[in-house]
Design an enzyme around this catalytic site. Sequence first.
Site, mmCIF file in Angstrom:
data_model
loop_
_atom_site.group_PDB
_atom_site.id
_atom_site.type_symbol
_atom_site.label_atom_id
_atom_site.label_comp_id
_atom_site.label_asym_id
_atom_site.label_seq_id
_atom_site.Cartn_x
_atom_site.Cartn_y
_atom_site.Cartn_z
ATOM 1 N N GLY A 1 35.531 42.053 86.832
ATOM 2 C CA GLY A 1 34.427 43.020 86.893
ATOM 3 C C GLY A 1 34.405 43.890 85.662
ATOM 4 N N ASN A 2 33.636 44.956 85.715
ATOM 5 C CA ASN A 2 33.626 45.911 84.594
ATOM 6 C C ASN A 2 33.418 47.318 85.136
ATOM 7 O OD1 ASN A 2 30.654 46.585 84.540
ATOM 8 N ND2 ASN A 2 30.555 44.355 84.253
ATOM 9 N N HIS A 3 33.461 48.312 84.230
ATOM 10 C CA HIS A 3 33.459 49.713 84.657
ATOM 11 C C HIS A 3 32.076 50.311 84.895
ATOM 12 C CE1 HIS A 3 37.722 50.180 84.305
ATOM 13 N NE2 HIS A 3 37.719 49.730 83.055
ATOM 14 N N ALA B 1 25.221 45.698 84.088
ATOM 15 C CA ALA B 1 26.229 45.149 83.186
ATOM 16 C C ALA B 1 26.715 43.853 83.826
ATOM 17 C CB ALA B 1 27.376 46.127 83.019
#
Length: 403
Positions: A212-214, A280
């Site tokens: 995943g990402n932030h 994102a």
Amino acid sequence: MSVLSGKHILLGVTGGIAAYKATFLVREFIKKGAEVKVVMTEAAKEFVTPLTLSTLSKNEVYSSFTNEEDNNAQWNNHVELALWADLFVIAPATANTLSKMANGTCDNILLACYLSAKCPVYFAPAMDLDMYKHPSTPQSFEKLATFGNIKIEAGYGELASGLVGQGRMAEPDEIAVFIENDISEKLPLKGKKVVLTAGPTYEAIDPVRFIGNHSSGKMGFAIAKVAASLGAQVTLISGPSHQQLEHSSVNVIRVTSAAQMYEQAHLFFNDCDIAILSAAVADYRPATVATQKIKKKEGEMTIKLEKTLDILASLGKIKQKQFLVGFALETQNEVENAKIKIKKKNLDLIVLNSLNDKGAGFAADTNKVTLIDADNKAYPFSVKPKEDVAHDILEHIIKTIYV
Ligand code: CTP
């Protein structure tokens, strides 16, 4: 949520028996989330006290150019008061005040506010039947209409004089609803459908792990909220995010992976007017997803990744009438890279965030963006709260396509 929520309403009260209803009107506006300040004529004070109106509005009431109770007589700045207002509502509006408004007379603070106001002006006439019928009254109405002022029609019924006919001020709840409807009708995105993507995507490795990402989703949720407040019907497709949004015009669809986001975005895109892809999205995902939790072993481990489908590029290929907006998060050659993306993905606008800018980024409450249009024209903005950035983006789109 009412369209009056958060609005600054300047209520002008003039001297007629209906002035007592101004107290209910203040409450009605406050109930809908507005902030109210009252300006009244000397004559109005015969019918309702400033104390009542200041208690209900929780603000000072203005009736003269100076504050007489103060020995050092303070100037009540009518220009500031008028500029504070998002709306100026004159209720009740007597024949006398209406005539003065129509002729630019300025012999009290209410009229000075009227002449200084740049915001929409509403007025609710209230007078006796014969005054209403006098030829000067429709003349005032006509003139005020040419100034862009909006009349809230007086009702029929028994009047204070005992006569029966038109002249009763509209009821406070009717006035509030009239203004709400009028504002809603004129919202710049009224009747438009907006599709948004927001947040990160999670790409499963096994039943308990993911890539995943932030991304927090804050920017996309802010755009959804502002688009709805501008009248749009919004479909917000969000990856895993803690952000919440309860709004009757926003349909939040929660997804997890890029593939799910792709499917939902394509489902809603055909029928939309504007699509803004702020998510994102993971560019890669594990080529295979283990059905059982992967046990650790000695030595290194490698996960083979495959590309996810590019939602934005795909929508750019099938785009017809839709205005398509992408986001770009760059670390170097920002503007040049963003321009390449506009062409490559067939966009109408790109919102560029640079990780080099202070106050920009995933989890922050602020953002700093540059908008770049299809003609490669760049519009840089300063660091602002994400909701203000959302306003900038949507106002740019509205100016480009609807003005
Ligand atoms: N995007 C998308 N689907 C993907 C990847 C990105 O819809 N699978 C959208 C994002 O929502 C955003 C824009 O594309 O609007 C961002 O593109 P970005 O990831 O910055 O650029 P890429 O085209 O992936 O190129 P690179 O990673 O090389 O910068």
